[in-house]
Write an enzyme that holds these catalytic residues in place. Structure first.
Site, PDB file in Angstrom:
ATOM      1  N   SER A 196      23.454 -40.919 -30.671  1.00  0.00           N
ATOM      2  CA  SER A 196      23.021 -42.306 -30.543  1.00  0.00           C
ATOM      3  C   SER A 196      21.739 -42.534 -31.333  1.00  0.00           C
ATOM      4  O   SER A 196      20.926 -41.608 -31.499  1.00  0.00           O
ATOM      5  CB  SER A 196      22.776 -42.614 -29.066  1.00  0.00           C
ATOM      6  OG  SER A 196      22.101 -43.842 -28.948  1.00  0.00           O
ATOM      7  N   TYR A 227      18.973 -40.155 -20.877  1.00  0.00           N
ATOM      8  CA  TYR A 227      20.158 -40.303 -21.741  1.00  0.00           C
ATOM      9  C   TYR A 227      19.764 -40.070 -23.209  1.00  0.00           C
ATOM     10  O   TYR A 227      20.418 -39.321 -23.930  1.00  0.00           O
ATOM     11  CB  TYR A 227      20.750 -41.704 -21.546  1.00  0.00           C
ATOM     12  CG  TYR A 227      21.798 -42.079 -22.569  1.00  0.00           C
ATOM     13  CD1 TYR A 227      23.095 -41.582 -22.486  1.00  0.00           C
ATOM     14  CD2 TYR A 227      21.486 -42.925 -23.633  1.00  0.00           C
ATOM     15  CE1 TYR A 227      24.055 -41.920 -23.440  1.00  0.00           C
ATOM     16  CE2 TYR A 227      22.434 -43.261 -24.587  1.00  0.00           C
ATOM     17  CZ  TYR A 227      23.720 -42.763 -24.484  1.00  0.00           C
ATOM     18  OH  TYR A 227      24.665 -43.086 -25.435  1.00  0.00           O
ATOM     19  N   LYS A 232      21.053 -37.217 -26.010  1.00  0.00           N
ATOM     20  CA  LYS A 232      21.583 -37.560 -27.342  1.00  0.00           C
ATOM     21  C   LYS A 232      20.774 -36.870 -28.452  1.00  0.00           C
ATOM     22  O   LYS A 232      21.313 -36.541 -29.503  1.00  0.00           O
ATOM     23  CB  LYS A 232      21.589 -39.087 -27.517  1.00  0.00           C
ATOM     24  CG  LYS A 232      22.549 -39.809 -26.577  1.00  0.00           C
ATOM     25  CD  LYS A 232      23.993 -39.655 -26.977  1.00  0.00           C
ATOM     26  CE  LYS A 232      24.862 -38.955 -26.027  1.00  0.00           C
ATOM     27  NZ  LYS A 232      26.256 -38.804 -26.483  1.00  0.00           N
TER      28      LYS A 232
HETATM   29  N1  LIG Z   1      28.657 -47.722 -26.277  1.00  0.00           N
HETATM   30  C1  LIG Z   1      27.500 -47.673 -26.910  1.00  0.00           C
HETATM   31  O1  LIG Z   1      26.766 -48.670 -27.037  1.00  0.00           O
HETATM   32  C2  LIG Z   1      27.054 -46.376 -27.525  1.00  0.00           C
HETATM   33  C3  LIG Z   1      25.909 -46.376 -28.344  1.00  0.00           C
HETATM   34  C4  LIG Z   1      25.496 -45.179 -28.913  1.00  0.00           C
HETATM   35  C5  LIG Z   1      26.197 -44.025 -28.661  1.00  0.00           C
HETATM   36  N2  LIG Z   1      27.297 -44.050 -27.866  1.00  0.00           N
HETATM   37  C6  LIG Z   1      28.017 -42.784 -27.619  1.00  0.00           C
HETATM   38  O2  LIG Z   1      29.401 -42.982 -27.858  1.00  0.00           O
HETATM   39  C7  LIG Z   1      30.188 -42.186 -26.957  1.00  0.00           C
HETATM   40  C8  LIG Z   1      31.225 -43.044 -26.253  1.00  0.00           C
HETATM   41  O3  LIG Z   1      30.597 -44.114 -25.594  1.00  0.00           O
HETATM   42  P1  LIG Z   1      31.443 -45.254 -24.827  1.00  0.00           P
HETATM   43  O4  LIG Z   1      30.596 -46.457 -24.812  1.00  0.00           O
HETATM   44  O5  LIG Z   1      32.798 -45.338 -25.389  1.00  0.00           O
HETATM   45  O6  LIG Z   1      31.479 -44.648 -23.361  1.00  0.00           O
HETATM   46  P2  LIG Z   1      32.460 -45.048 -22.139  1.00  0.00           P
HETATM   47  O7  LIG Z   1      33.173 -46.318 -22.414  1.00  0.00           O
HETATM   48  O8  LIG Z   1      31.615 -44.947 -20.920  1.00  0.00           O
HETATM   49  O9  LIG Z   1      33.520 -43.851 -22.175  1.00  0.00           O
HETATM   50  C9  LIG Z   1      33.093 -42.565 -21.930  1.00  0.00           C
HETATM   51  C10 LIG Z   1      34.292 -41.647 -21.873  1.00  0.00           C
HETATM   52  O10 LIG Z   1      33.806 -40.350 -21.472  1.00  0.00           O
HETATM   53  C11 LIG Z   1      34.589 -39.914 -20.364  1.00  0.00           C
HETATM   54  N3  LIG Z   1      33.842 -39.014 -19.499  1.00  0.00           N
HETATM   55  C12 LIG Z   1      32.726 -39.255 -18.780  1.00  0.00           C
HETATM   56  N4  LIG Z   1      32.404 -38.185 -18.050  1.00  0.00           N
HETATM   57  C13 LIG Z   1      33.333 -37.236 -18.307  1.00  0.00           C
HETATM   58  C14 LIG Z   1      33.552 -35.931 -17.852  1.00  0.00           C
HETATM   59  N5  LIG Z   1      32.783 -35.353 -16.920  1.00  0.00           N
HETATM   60  N6  LIG Z   1      34.599 -35.242 -18.339  1.00  0.00           N
HETATM   61  C15 LIG Z   1      35.435 -35.805 -19.238  1.00  0.00           C
HETATM   62  N7  LIG Z   1      35.285 -37.044 -19.705  1.00  0.00           N
HETATM   63  C16 LIG Z   1      34.250 -37.769 -19.242  1.00  0.00           C
HETATM   64  C17 LIG Z   1      34.946 -41.194 -19.636  1.00  0.00           C
HETATM   65  O11 LIG Z   1      36.004 -40.970 -18.727  1.00  0.00           O
HETATM   66  P3  LIG Z   1      36.171 -41.886 -17.394  1.00  0.00           P
HETATM   67  O12 LIG Z   1      36.805 -43.164 -17.845  1.00  0.00           O
HETATM   68  O13 LIG Z   1      37.036 -41.051 -16.526  1.00  0.00           O
HETATM   69  O14 LIG Z   1      34.798 -42.109 -16.843  1.00  0.00           O
HETATM   70  C18 LIG Z   1      35.322 -42.067 -20.828  1.00  0.00           C
HETATM   71  O15 LIG Z   1      36.602 -41.722 -21.274  1.00  0.00           O
HETATM   72  C19 LIG Z   1      29.190 -41.502 -26.027  1.00  0.00           C
HETATM   73  O16 LIG Z   1      28.936 -40.193 -26.483  1.00  0.00           O
HETATM   74  C20 LIG Z   1      27.940 -42.345 -26.167  1.00  0.00           C
HETATM   75  O17 LIG Z   1      26.752 -41.604 -25.891  1.00  0.00           O
HETATM   76  C21 LIG Z   1      27.749 -45.198 -27.280  1.00  0.00           C
END
Ligand SMILES: NC(=O)c1ccc[n+]([C@@H]2O[C@H](COP(=O)([O-])OP(=O)(O)OC[C@H]3O[C@@H](n4cnc5c(N)ncnc54)[C@H](OP(=O)(O)O)[C@@H]3O)[C@@H](O)[C@H]2O)c1
Length: 354
Positions: free
Chosen positions: A170, A212, A216
């Site tokens: 991130s 968090y 990252k």
């Molecule tokens: N969204 C943003 O604004 C943003 C910005 C910068 C970086 N990122 C990075 O992008 C990535 C994806 O983000 P996102 O927004 O798509 O997140 P999200 O919508 O919260 O999805 C996270 C995924 O990770 C899974 N997960 C969580 N805990 C887990 C565990 N213990 N074992 C296996 N799977 C698990 C969740 O499964 P469940 O559905 O079962 O919970 C879900 O499939 C992350 O690494 C995040 O740090 C996101």
């Protein structure tokens, strides 16, 4: 590089280039945390490029099957499978890799380490005893990459190809650096995990965000350290690791655990104005998995461009931190899974300076 508010705002509002497309026939991809969000959209892009085998690696079978069905309806792609991995359990991580490797024809071309969470106020420790966001976002994510190294290496050799490990990080990593005392402590990761360092029960929204961000930053260090240790076959690394910032996007799970309605509204408004769609964010993960730019191994990617990481990461303090955290990680993961040290000794080499 310094990351200012204007860098963030311009980046968010800049039109995202179309997804980078390649023919993925014959290839196998695993996306961790792909039942929803950026992970799901990344998997969907791979499906649209005709990947031969696609594993939706999720912690909940029902959610995984629902995602598989949705993917099939949206793309007509029928080769997705659901694999179960829960990053809050090292045993589950080990079993997932073992299960995947059982198939003697298994190959692995693209591993997207996407799953992450915000620190939890309840269930703040895993059954392995680590703080939940630390184990999920960093320890298990890194363990997965290390346990898959033999398969990544054999895929490279057998199919004369260069597999990819993509770690979702991130832009928030620019906002943080580790205290020297943490890095110089005997066991930085244990110290990082201690209640003295971070106490989830008493963590307000700012402390949760800070934690968090730190996980990252650990992802960025891990990707750099792994890339620096990847052996070359001829002049090209056997596999390539990238750290990808997908940018702010809509997210089901990545929100502070808070009762504050004001904060919840503020986060929603911020996302409403600046967030990309999850599909657009996923284009960056795809870029990290498929782009061939010079210098891509170990790079930090944002807005589908190789970008300098934070001044802290690339400066002297960061270089020392990266080295110390890598050695500490390998030591700790070796206690958890006996294969880790053997894999590191066999499949990695002495680091080449960045
Ligand atoms: N969204 C943003 O604004 C943003 C910005 C910068 C970086 N990122 C990075 O992008 C990535 C994806 O983000 P996102 O927004 O798509 O997140 P999200 O919508 O919260 O999805 C996270 C995924 O990770 C899974 N997960 C969580 N805990 C887990 C565990 N213990 N074992 C296996 N799977 C698990 C969740 O499964 P469940 O559905 O079962 O919970 C879900 O499939 C992350 O690494 C995040 O740090 C996101």
């Amino acid at each position: 590089m310094k990351y200012t508010l204007s860098t963030f705002l311009v980046g968010q509002l800049w039109p995202m280039p179309p997804v980078l497309r390649k023919d993925l026939s014959e290839k196998t991809a695993i996306v961790i945390g792909s039942n929803t969000g950026i992970g799901y959209e990344t998997a969907k892009h791979f499906a649209s490029m005709g990947v031969t085998r696609l594993v939706l690696a999720v912690r909940n079978r029902e959610k995984g099957e629902a995602a598989r069905k949705q993917l099939e309806e949206e793309t007509g792609f029928r080769n997705a499978e659901v694999g179960i991995v829960d990053l809050t359990s090292f045993e589950s991580v080990g079993n997932f890799v073992k299960e995947f490797e059982k198939n003697l024809d298994a190959r692995l071309d693209i591993l997207v380490l996407n799953a992450a969470i915000f620190p939890q106020l309840h269930n703040s420790r895993t059954k392995d005893g680590w703080e939940t966001s630390h184990q999920t976002n960093h320890l298990s994510t890194s363990l997965l990459a290390l346990l898959f190294l033999p398969l990544l290496s054999s895929t490279a050799k057998k199919y004369d190809t260069t597999p990819r490990v993509v770690v979702l990080t991130s832009g928030t990593h620019y906002r943080i650096q580790f205290d020297k005392n943490l890095i110089e402590s005997e066991n930085p990761l244990r110290h990082f995990d201690s209640k003295d360092y971070f106490d989830p029960q008493n963590a307000g929204a700012a402390a949760q965000q800070g934690r968090y961000n730190e996980t990252k930053l650990l992802n960025v260090f891990f990707a750099r350290a792994l890339a620096a240790r990847t052996p070359a076959s001829h002049t090209y690394p056997t596999f390539i690791t990238t750290a990808v910032n997908p940018g702010l996007s809509y997210s089901a799970g990545l929100n502070p655990d808070t009762d504050s309605r004001i904060l919840k509204v503020a986060v929603s408004v911020l996302r409403f104005i600046f967030a990309r769609s999850q599909e657009q964010a996923a284009r960056q993960a795809v870029w990290g998995a498929l782009a061939d730019e010079a210098g891509i191994n170990g790079s930090y990617i944002t807005e589908t461009t190789i970008t300098e990481s934070s001044d802290y990461v690339i400066g002297d303090e960061g270089v020392l931190a990266e080295e110390k955290l890598w050695n500490n990680l390998v030591d700790e993961l070796s206690k958890i899974n006996l294969k880790v040290q053997e894999i590191v000794d066999r499949y990695l080499t002495i680091p080449v300076p960045h």
